[in-house]
Scaffold this motif. Structure first.
Motif, mmCIF file in Angstrom:
data_model
loop_
_atom_site.group_PDB
_atom_site.id
_atom_site.type_symbol
_atom_site.label_atom_id
_atom_site.label_comp_id
_atom_site.label_asym_id
_atom_site.label_seq_id
_atom_site.Cartn_x
_atom_site.Cartn_y
_atom_site.Cartn_z
ATOM 1 N N ASN A 43 0.833 -1.209 0.000
ATOM 2 C CA ASN A 43 0.000 0.000 0.000
ATOM 3 C C ASN A 43 0.863 1.252 0.000
ATOM 4 O OD1 ASN A 43 -3.125 -0.002 0.296
ATOM 5 N ND2 ASN A 43 -2.483 -1.818 1.456
ATOM 6 N N VAL A 44 1.930 1.241 0.778
ATOM 7 C CA VAL A 44 2.811 2.403 0.847
ATOM 8 C C VAL A 44 3.521 2.635 -0.486
ATOM 9 C CG1 VAL A 44 4.865 3.365 1.981
ATOM 10 C CG2 VAL A 44 3.110 2.207 3.336
ATOM 11 N N GLU A 45 3.819 1.577 -1.209
ATOM 12 C CA GLU A 45 4.549 1.688 -2.472
ATOM 13 C C GLU A 45 3.691 2.178 -3.639
ATOM 14 O OE1 GLU A 45 6.747 -1.748 -3.669
ATOM 15 O OE2 GLU A 45 7.588 -2.094 -1.678
ATOM 16 N N LEU A 46 2.375 2.241 -3.461
ATOM 17 C CA LEU A 46 1.483 2.512 -4.593
ATOM 18 C C LEU A 46 1.830 3.798 -5.334
ATOM 19 C CD1 LEU A 46 -2.050 1.460 -3.255
ATOM 20 C CD2 LEU A 46 -0.777 0.447 -5.154
ATOM 21 N N GLY A 47 2.052 4.886 -4.583
ATOM 22 C CA GLY A 47 2.346 6.162 -5.231
ATOM 23 C C GLY A 47 3.645 6.125 -6.016
ATOM 24 N N LEU A 48 4.641 5.450 -5.472
ATOM 25 C CA LEU A 48 5.921 5.333 -6.175
ATOM 26 C C LEU A 48 5.780 4.456 -7.413
ATOM 27 C CD1 LEU A 48 8.281 4.855 -3.093
ATOM 28 C CD2 LEU A 48 7.954 6.923 -4.464
ATOM 29 N N GLU A 49 4.983 3.399 -7.298
ATOM 30 C CA GLU A 49 4.755 2.533 -8.457
ATOM 31 C C GLU A 49 4.087 3.294 -9.586
ATOM 32 O OE1 GLU A 49 2.728 -1.839 -9.484
ATOM 33 O OE2 GLU A 49 2.581 -0.974 -7.468
ATOM 34 N N ALA A 50 3.129 4.152 -9.229
ATOM 35 C CA ALA A 50 2.439 4.960 -10.235
ATOM 36 C C ALA A 50 3.395 5.920 -10.925
ATOM 37 C CB ALA A 50 1.293 5.729 -9.591
ATOM 38 N N LYS A 51 4.467 6.322 -10.216
ATOM 39 C CA LYS A 51 5.461 7.222 -10.810
ATOM 40 C C LYS A 51 6.541 6.480 -11.573
ATOM 41 C CE LYS A 51 5.046 11.178 -7.690
ATOM 42 N NZ LYS A 51 5.794 12.167 -6.909
ATOM 43 N N GLY A 52 6.446 5.150 -11.612
ATOM 44 C CA GLY A 52 7.417 4.374 -12.369
ATOM 45 C C GLY A 52 8.727 4.126 -11.655
ATOM 46 N N VAL A 53 8.754 4.259 -10.337
ATOM 47 C CA VAL A 53 9.984 4.009 -9.572
ATOM 48 C C VAL A 53 10.271 2.506 -9.593
ATOM 49 C CG1 VAL A 53 11.069 4.179 -7.302
ATOM 50 C CG2 VAL A 53 9.558 6.008 -8.109
ATOM 51 N N PRO A 54 11.506 2.101 -9.871
ATOM 52 C CA PRO A 54 11.854 0.679 -9.907
ATOM 53 C C PRO A 54 11.549 -0.020 -8.582
ATOM 54 C CG PRO A 54 13.610 1.994 -10.855
ATOM 55 C CD PRO A 54 12.642 2.958 -10.239
ATOM 56 N N ALA A 55 11.315 -1.310 -8.634
ATOM 57 C CA ALA A 55 10.863 -2.092 -7.487
ATOM 58 C C ALA A 55 11.812 -1.975 -6.297
ATOM 59 C CB ALA A 55 10.683 -3.551 -7.883
ATOM 60 N N ALA A 56 13.106 -2.120 -6.527
ATOM 61 C CA ALA A 56 14.063 -2.087 -5.421
ATOM 62 C C ALA A 56 14.069 -0.719 -4.740
ATOM 63 C CB ALA A 56 15.463 -2.433 -5.927
ATOM 64 N N ALA A 57 14.023 0.339 -5.530
ATOM 65 C CA ALA A 57 14.060 1.697 -4.982
ATOM 66 C C ALA A 57 12.793 2.013 -4.204
ATOM 67 C CB ALA A 57 14.265 2.706 -6.105
ATOM 68 N N ARG A 58 11.670 1.601 -4.738
ATOM 69 C CA ARG A 58 10.431 1.914 -4.024
ATOM 70 C C ARG A 58 10.299 1.072 -2.755
ATOM 71 N NH1 ARG A 58 7.706 -0.562 -8.805
ATOM 72 N NH2 ARG A 58 6.745 -2.528 -8.137
ATOM 73 N N ALA A 59 10.832 -0.152 -2.749
ATOM 74 C CA ALA A 59 10.814 -0.960 -1.533
ATOM 75 C C ALA A 59 11.653 -0.305 -0.447
ATOM 76 C CB ALA A 59 11.318 -2.371 -1.828
ATOM 77 N N GLU A 60 12.814 0.194 -0.815
ATOM 78 C CA GLU A 60 13.681 0.868 0.149
ATOM 79 C C GLU A 60 13.009 2.119 0.702
ATOM 80 O OE1 GLU A 60 18.130 2.957 0.419
ATOM 81 O OE2 GLU A 60 17.419 2.091 -1.463
ATOM 82 N N ALA A 61 12.412 2.912 -0.183
ATOM 83 C CA ALA A 61 11.747 4.138 0.259
ATOM 84 C C ALA A 61 10.548 3.819 1.144
ATOM 85 C CB ALA A 61 11.303 4.956 -0.955
ATOM 86 N N ALA A 62 9.791 2.787 0.770
ATOM 87 C CA ALA A 62 8.617 2.416 1.556
ATOM 88 C C ALA A 62 9.012 1.987 2.960
ATOM 89 C CB ALA A 62 7.844 1.303 0.857
ATOM 90 N N LEU A 63 10.080 1.221 3.076
ATOM 91 C CA LEU A 63 10.531 0.770 4.393
ATOM 92 C C LEU A 63 10.988 1.937 5.258
ATOM 93 C CD1 LEU A 63 12.445 -2.488 3.382
ATOM 94 C CD2 LEU A 63 10.247 -2.309 4.580
ATOM 95 N N GLN A 64 11.609 2.947 4.647
ATOM 96 C CA GLN A 64 11.997 4.136 5.396
ATOM 97 C C GLN A 64 10.775 4.889 5.900
ATOM 98 O OE1 GLN A 64 15.193 6.750 4.157
ATOM 99 N NE2 GLN A 64 15.791 5.304 2.561
ATOM 100 N N ALA A 65 9.763 5.015 5.036
ATOM 101 C CA ALA A 65 8.537 5.710 5.432
ATOM 102 C C ALA A 65 7.815 4.943 6.530
ATOM 103 C CB ALA A 65 7.628 5.892 4.216
ATOM 104 N N ILE A 66 7.783 3.616 6.413
ATOM 105 C CA ILE A 66 7.157 2.770 7.432
ATOM 106 C C ILE A 66 7.860 2.937 8.770
ATOM 107 C CG2 ILE A 66 6.867 0.348 8.117
ATOM 108 C CD1 ILE A 66 6.229 -0.226 5.129
ATOM 109 N N ASP A 67 9.189 3.006 8.731
ATOM 110 C CA ASP A 67 9.966 3.208 9.947
ATOM 111 C C ASP A 67 9.692 4.590 10.536
ATOM 112 O OD1 ASP A 67 12.107 2.694 11.896
ATOM 113 O OD2 ASP A 67 13.233 4.178 10.743
ATOM 114 N N LEU A 68 9.648 5.604 9.676
ATOM 115 C CA LEU A 68 9.435 6.976 10.121
ATOM 116 C C LEU A 68 8.114 7.126 10.847
ATOM 117 C CD1 LEU A 68 10.311 10.040 9.933
ATOM 118 C CD2 LEU A 68 8.921 10.132 7.859
#
Length: 457
Positions: free
Chosen positions: A113-138
């Motif tokens: 669910n957190v990755e949805l916006g990044l996926e819509a922007k075309g962010v590669p899977a590995a990058a969006r997973a890393e960003a999502a985990l940071q946001a989840i931690d934050l």
């Protein structure tokens, strides 16, 4: 997601003061049966980097519509919305939204669910997973990455909504009553954590716009409070610069004074004690289900408040009454709005004052109170719409879907449900119509006589 951790509390963020979002002469209307129905008119507003702006107003003031126009989700009827001096032609690229109802996809995990916006922007899977985990931690969701929404509490679901919005690092985070669906303690905790993040500099956004109807929430969170008023359309009634240090001290005289000043503006009181616009007979002619939504007040609640005021001599200080009941003034405002709409009570200075009709209603027995209520209920445009539509229908029955479709042009699906629930409660009590839940059908039975025949407005 590269979080900015260089900022320290008490210092300004880079480029504070830059205008990020601006509206100029913004007007929004919707098509109605009797022509254009105005919702907003002449809104001039700037949102600057480094500030939290609260859009405060009662139901029908257009605050959520304004937020959606600023996010580019709803087109304006006239005027402009610009992001960094560039007029919008679609969705605002510098904003992300947090909604009241969480809006999570139940078949996706928290991380997905957190990755949805990044996926819509075309962010590669590995990058969006890393960003999502940071946001989840934050946002405090560590350990819930693989959980599904049904496994989460309401507070945790809303945290997912925040993480999903923040992961795209918007310039402006827009929040539409994000705490109103949560219990009091959960909302207080989440609100406090959000402001701590904002002050810490770890918040990956440069400004926040918050829609709320809660005065204390606005004073607690905002640097600037924009109060919207309605009738016949939403306008900016007044803007308050908060100017209080964080964390805010709710017990301070300055905090109380600001709440009182905002309250007076929000309730539309003048020195002579009249609610703005309500004294004009022409106001009744302009009321529609779109510009005069029903307050979230059941018959039992508004009747109880009227009786309490009657027991205090027909007049009482609203803040004192709330304190006696262990409530916030905000909790009582929908009931006050309902009594005012029905012409049972009005504000006079700091006091809620029963009208002669309200005094009769509060002191009557059950059957007489139903008769008085039936005379007053059609002052609510949605109740009047239902009764008049049934009267004009040869079969004397209409499906609820008919009214849902009419209201859907002006309200969200949740708001439509609340509006119809309140109208149904009022109409049933007044015996103006019946409602059968299984076929979802409103009906007037010829063999039944309502409490009274509604008087023409």
């Amino acid at each position: 997601m590269a979080l900015n951790t260089s900022h320290t509390p008490g210092t300004t963020r880079p480029a504070d003061g830059e205008v990020l979002v601006e509206t100029v002469a913004l007007t929004k209307s919707y098509a109605g049966a009797d022509g254009e129905l105005p919702v907003l008119s002449g809104i001039d507003l700037q949102v600057r980097a480094g500030e939290v702006v609260a859009l405060l107003g009662k139901s029908g003031s257009g605050k959520s519509t304004l937020l959606r126009c600023m996010a580019g989700l709803v087109p304006t009827s006239s005027g402009t919305v610009a992001y960094k001096d560039t007029p919008l032609t679609g969705a605002n690229p510098g904003t992300a939204m947090v909604f009241q109802t969480f809006a999570l996809l139940p078949w996706l995990t928290v991380q997905q669910n957190v990755e949805l916006g990044l996926e819509a922007k075309g962010v590669p899977a590995a990058a969006r997973a890393e960003a999502a985990l940071q946001a989840i931690d934050l946002i405090g969701l560590d350990g819930f990455e693989s959980a599904y929404p049904k496994e989460l509490s309401g507070g945790m679901r809303q945290r997912v909504g925040f993480a999903r919005a923040l992961v795209v690092e918007p310039d402006v985070l827009m929040m539409d009553e994000p705490f109103s669906a949560l219990d009091v303690l959960t909302a207080e905790n989440l609100r406090g954590e959000l402001m701590e993040l904002w002050e810490s500099g770890q918040f990956p956004t440069r400004a926040i716009v918050l829609v709320t109807h809660n005065i204390e929430e606005a004073v607690l969170m905002a640097d600037r409070i924009v109060v919207l008023g309605a009738r016949p359309y939403g306008t900016i009634r007044e803007t308050f610069e908060v100017g209080l240090d964080r964390p805010r001290d709710r017990e301070s005289a300055a905090f109380d004074d600001l709440i009182d000043r905002v309250y007076r503006t929000m309730t539309g009181r003048h020195k002579e004690g009249r609610l703005a616009g309500r004294s004009e007979n022409a106001e009744h002619d302009r009321r529609t289900p779109a510009n005069t939504p029903l307050p979230g007040a059941g018959v039992d609640g508004l009747s109880g408040l009227a009786e309490m005021v009657l027991h205090r001599g027909g007049r009482c200080d609203l803040a004192d009454l709330a304190e006696d009941l262990g409530l916030e003034v905000d909790d009582i405002l929908p009931l006050v709005d309902a009594l005012d709409l029905l012409d049972f009570a009005h504000m006079s200075g700091d006091d809620l004052l029963l009208t002669p009709q309200g005094t009769a209603y509060a002191g009557a027995d059950v059957q007489e109170s139903k008769t008085i209520f039936a005379e007053a209920a059609p002052r609510a445009p949605l109740v009047k719409l239902i009764t008049s539509s049934l009267a004009q229908n040869p079969g004397g029955a209409l499906r609820a879907g008919f009214f849902r479709d009419l209201l859907a042009h002006h309200y969200t699906s949740e708001q439509v449900t609340r509006q119809l629930d309140t109208a149904t409660d009022w109409g049933r009590y007044a015996e103006l119509f019946r409602y059968d839940a299984e076929p979802e059908e409103y009906r007037i039975d010829p063999e039944e006589t309502p409490a009274t025949t509604p008087r023409k407005e």
